[in-house]
Write a protein that holds these residues in place. Structure first.
Motif, mmCIF file in Angstrom:
data_model
loop_
_atom_site.group_PDB
_atom_site.id
_atom_site.type_symbol
_atom_site.label_atom_id
_atom_site.label_comp_id
_atom_site.label_asym_id
_atom_site.label_seq_id
_atom_site.Cartn_x
_atom_site.Cartn_y
_atom_site.Cartn_z
ATOM 1 N N GLY A 34 53.312 47.526 -15.618
ATOM 2 C CA GLY A 34 54.417 46.367 -16.415
ATOM 3 C C GLY A 34 53.209 45.070 -17.117
ATOM 4 O O GLY A 34 54.265 43.852 -17.455
ATOM 5 N N GLN A 35 52.998 45.443 -17.758
ATOM 6 C CA GLN A 35 51.943 44.552 -18.883
ATOM 7 C C GLN A 35 51.855 44.891 -20.282
ATOM 8 O O GLN A 35 50.760 44.927 -21.040
ATOM 9 N N LEU A 36 52.919 45.427 -20.583
ATOM 10 C CA LEU A 36 53.252 46.367 -21.704
ATOM 11 C C LEU A 36 52.916 45.044 -23.521
ATOM 12 O O LEU A 36 51.678 44.988 -23.605
ATOM 13 N N GLU A 37 53.298 43.597 -22.391
ATOM 14 C CA GLU A 37 52.574 42.735 -23.474
ATOM 15 C C GLU A 37 51.287 42.101 -23.453
ATOM 16 O O GLU A 37 50.592 41.705 -25.107
ATOM 17 N N ARG A 38 50.031 42.765 -22.737
ATOM 18 C CA ARG A 38 49.093 42.905 -23.003
ATOM 19 C C ARG A 38 48.574 44.284 -24.383
ATOM 20 O O ARG A 38 46.888 44.155 -24.640
ATOM 21 N N LEU A 39 49.468 44.505 -24.802
ATOM 22 C CA LEU A 39 48.702 46.136 -25.707
ATOM 23 C C LEU A 39 48.229 45.030 -27.070
ATOM 24 O O LEU A 39 48.670 44.408 -27.685
ATOM 25 N N ARG A 40 46.882 46.182 -27.673
ATOM 26 C CA ARG A 40 46.854 45.439 -29.118
ATOM 27 C C ARG A 40 47.369 45.821 -30.180
ATOM 28 O O ARG A 40 48.526 46.892 -29.897
ATOM 29 N N GLY A 41 47.115 45.412 -31.473
ATOM 30 C CA GLY A 41 48.047 45.823 -32.284
ATOM 31 C C GLY A 41 48.141 47.353 -32.334
ATOM 32 O O GLY A 41 46.895 48.417 -32.150
ATOM 33 N N GLU A 42 48.788 48.140 -32.842
ATOM 34 C CA GLU A 42 49.839 49.511 -33.351
ATOM 35 C C GLU A 42 48.589 49.729 -34.606
ATOM 36 O O GLU A 42 48.222 49.445 -35.492
ATOM 37 N N GLU A 43 48.170 51.027 -34.355
ATOM 38 C CA GLU A 43 47.720 52.319 -35.347
ATOM 39 C C GLU A 43 48.165 52.360 -36.605
ATOM 40 O O GLU A 43 49.025 52.957 -36.371
ATOM 41 N N GLY A 44 47.131 52.211 -37.637
ATOM 42 C CA GLY A 44 47.883 53.205 -38.912
ATOM 43 C C GLY A 44 48.529 54.085 -39.067
ATOM 44 O O GLY A 44 47.926 54.844 -39.689
ATOM 45 N N PHE A 45 48.960 55.139 -38.248
ATOM 46 C CA PHE A 45 48.455 55.742 -38.390
ATOM 47 C C PHE A 45 49.839 57.053 -39.360
ATOM 48 O O PHE A 45 49.165 57.644 -40.110
ATOM 49 N N SER A 46 50.563 56.171 -40.360
ATOM 50 C CA SER A 46 51.693 56.489 -40.976
ATOM 51 C C SER A 46 50.886 56.750 -43.078
ATOM 52 O O SER A 46 51.441 57.428 -43.832
ATOM 53 N N SER A 47 49.765 55.853 -42.458
ATOM 54 C CA SER A 47 48.922 56.011 -44.144
ATOM 55 C C SER A 47 48.188 57.333 -44.563
ATOM 56 O O SER A 47 47.492 57.637 -44.722
ATOM 57 N N THR A 48 47.819 57.549 -42.768
ATOM 58 C CA THR A 48 46.341 58.600 -42.752
ATOM 59 C C THR A 48 47.105 60.480 -42.777
ATOM 60 O O THR A 48 45.958 60.725 -42.779
#
Length: 83
Positions: A26-40
């Motif tokens: 229940g701590q999803l707000e602690r998640l870091r930034g999204e990985e740049g999958f779409s460009s690579t």
């Protein structure tokens, strides 16, 4: 399969695992930034396929390994979008 996916897609895999663990707590707000999958993703899949085919002279074995890697990648991708 995980070792093949780790270099090009390790960031996305780590993101999925971290997000799922935080979601369970229940701590999803602690998640870091999204990985740049779409460009690579496209160039990474092509490189992975070429590497496997160079490493395995038996076409059937190489193709099976690529299919397994792509299946696992798709599973991670779907998990990524559920978060």
């Amino acid at each position: 399969i995980e070792e093949l996916l780790s270099p090009p897609f390790g960031g996305m895999i780590a993101f999925v695992k971290e997000a799922e663990a935080l979601l369970e707590k229940g701590q999803l707000e602690r998640l870091r930034g999204e990985e740049g999958f779409s460009s690579t993703w496209k160039s990474s899949v092509e490189a992975l396929s070429q590497d496997v085919m160079r490493s395995f002279s038996n076409f059937k074995n190489g193709t099976g390994i690529i299919q397994g890697a792509l299946t696992q990648l798709i599973q991670y991708y779907h998990r990524f979008h559920k978060v």
